[in-house]
Design an enzyme around this catalytic site. Sequence first.
Site, short mmCIF file in Angstrom:
data_model
loop_
_atom_site.label_atom_id
_atom_site.label_comp_id
_atom_site.label_asym_id
_atom_site.label_seq_id
_atom_site.Cartn_x
_atom_site.Cartn_y
_atom_site.Cartn_z
N ASP A 144 0.86 -1.19 0.00
CA ASP A 144 0.00 0.00 0.00
C ASP A 144 0.89 1.23 0.00
O ASP A 144 1.27 1.75 1.05
CB ASP A 144 -0.92 -0.02 1.22
CG ASP A 144 -2.05 0.99 1.10
OD1 ASP A 144 -2.06 1.76 0.12
OD2 ASP A 144 -2.92 1.00 1.99
N VAL A 145 1.24 1.68 -1.21
CA VAL A 145 2.19 2.78 -1.36
C VAL A 145 1.56 4.01 -2.03
O VAL A 145 2.12 5.10 -1.99
CB VAL A 145 3.43 2.32 -2.17
CG1 VAL A 145 4.19 1.25 -1.40
CG2 VAL A 145 3.05 1.80 -3.55
N LYS A 146 0.43 3.81 -2.69
CA LYS A 146 -0.34 4.90 -3.33
C LYS A 146 0.54 5.84 -4.15
O LYS A 146 0.44 7.07 -4.05
CB LYS A 146 -1.14 5.69 -2.29
CG LYS A 146 -2.21 4.84 -1.58
CD LYS A 146 -3.04 5.69 -0.63
CE LYS A 146 -4.09 4.86 0.08
NZ LYS A 146 -3.52 3.92 1.08
N ARG A 147 1.38 5.27 -4.98
CA ARG A 147 2.23 6.08 -5.84
C ARG A 147 1.38 6.78 -6.90
O ARG A 147 0.39 6.22 -7.37
CB ARG A 147 3.31 5.22 -6.49
CG ARG A 147 4.26 4.54 -5.51
CD ARG A 147 4.88 5.52 -4.55
NE ARG A 147 5.94 4.92 -3.73
CZ ARG A 147 6.27 5.31 -2.52
NH1 ARG A 147 5.61 6.32 -1.96
NH2 ARG A 147 7.24 4.73 -1.85
#
Length: 283
Positions: free
Chosen positions: A94-97
């Site tokens: 879960d990095v939401k780049r």
Amino acid sequence: MIIDKLSKRINERSIVCVGLDTSTDYVPEKIKKGKKVSEYLFEFNKEIIDNTKDLVACFKVQIAYYEAHGIEGLIAYKNTLKYLKDNDLISIADVKRGDIANTAKEYAKAHFEGDFEADFITVNPFMGYDTLEHYLPYLESKEKGIFVLMRTSNPGSKDIQYKDYKGQPLYYEIGDNLNKIAKDYLGECNLSCLGFVVGGTQSENANKIRERYPNIMFLIPGYGAQGAKPEDIRVYLDNFKKGIVNSSRGIILNYRKFDDGEENIGKYARKAVEDMRKDIYCE
């Protein structure tokens, strides 16, 4: 394809996704004593994983909880992802780049290769659909997938995502465009390696969203601490086959409800998963 593997895990185990949003505050002092941050964060995560892995579809690791502690935290992040891979467990980073061009290319390499390799990652399309460009080759390889923010679970989602756009909420414009891209990456299960993040806390238009995107796997946050109701979540799952439901604090902090919790963190994490499954499946 990785989406076929995820679909199979859902059918064999459940729709539950365990969120390893492991704050250092969540780890009992007796586990921390004499250890580095990298050691006790991983030890805590391993206890959760070992006691829930046969009951769940996958694990989601929120990078912020590890980045906050610098190199030591990222070592724990790396070791957690490696442990999941070594045990043939599906991971979502879960990095939401949400960047473009060469920056996005480096983000894709960072999270789909090397020390921080994961099976899926989360992506933010706010800058435009070119944010996805450098992740798509990894989907073509049939080994990786992405979950793109479509309609999120936080209260502030209504500030932008619900704004009127051509007579409908903006999130439909996002979903419709993502859906066109997703059709190029269908697995044998007839679901795409490009999935959507769809918050479970907002029941508005749940049936319409599910019917509008029949080939999309949904990652559904909001269950447990955020208050998403099981009856609303079931709509998004489409007969428990097209979604995964994430719970983080509700699982990894369940031990705090019991007098002997600190000695049985894994046991009570498992109990939380069992209770969650009963709640959603109406068992």
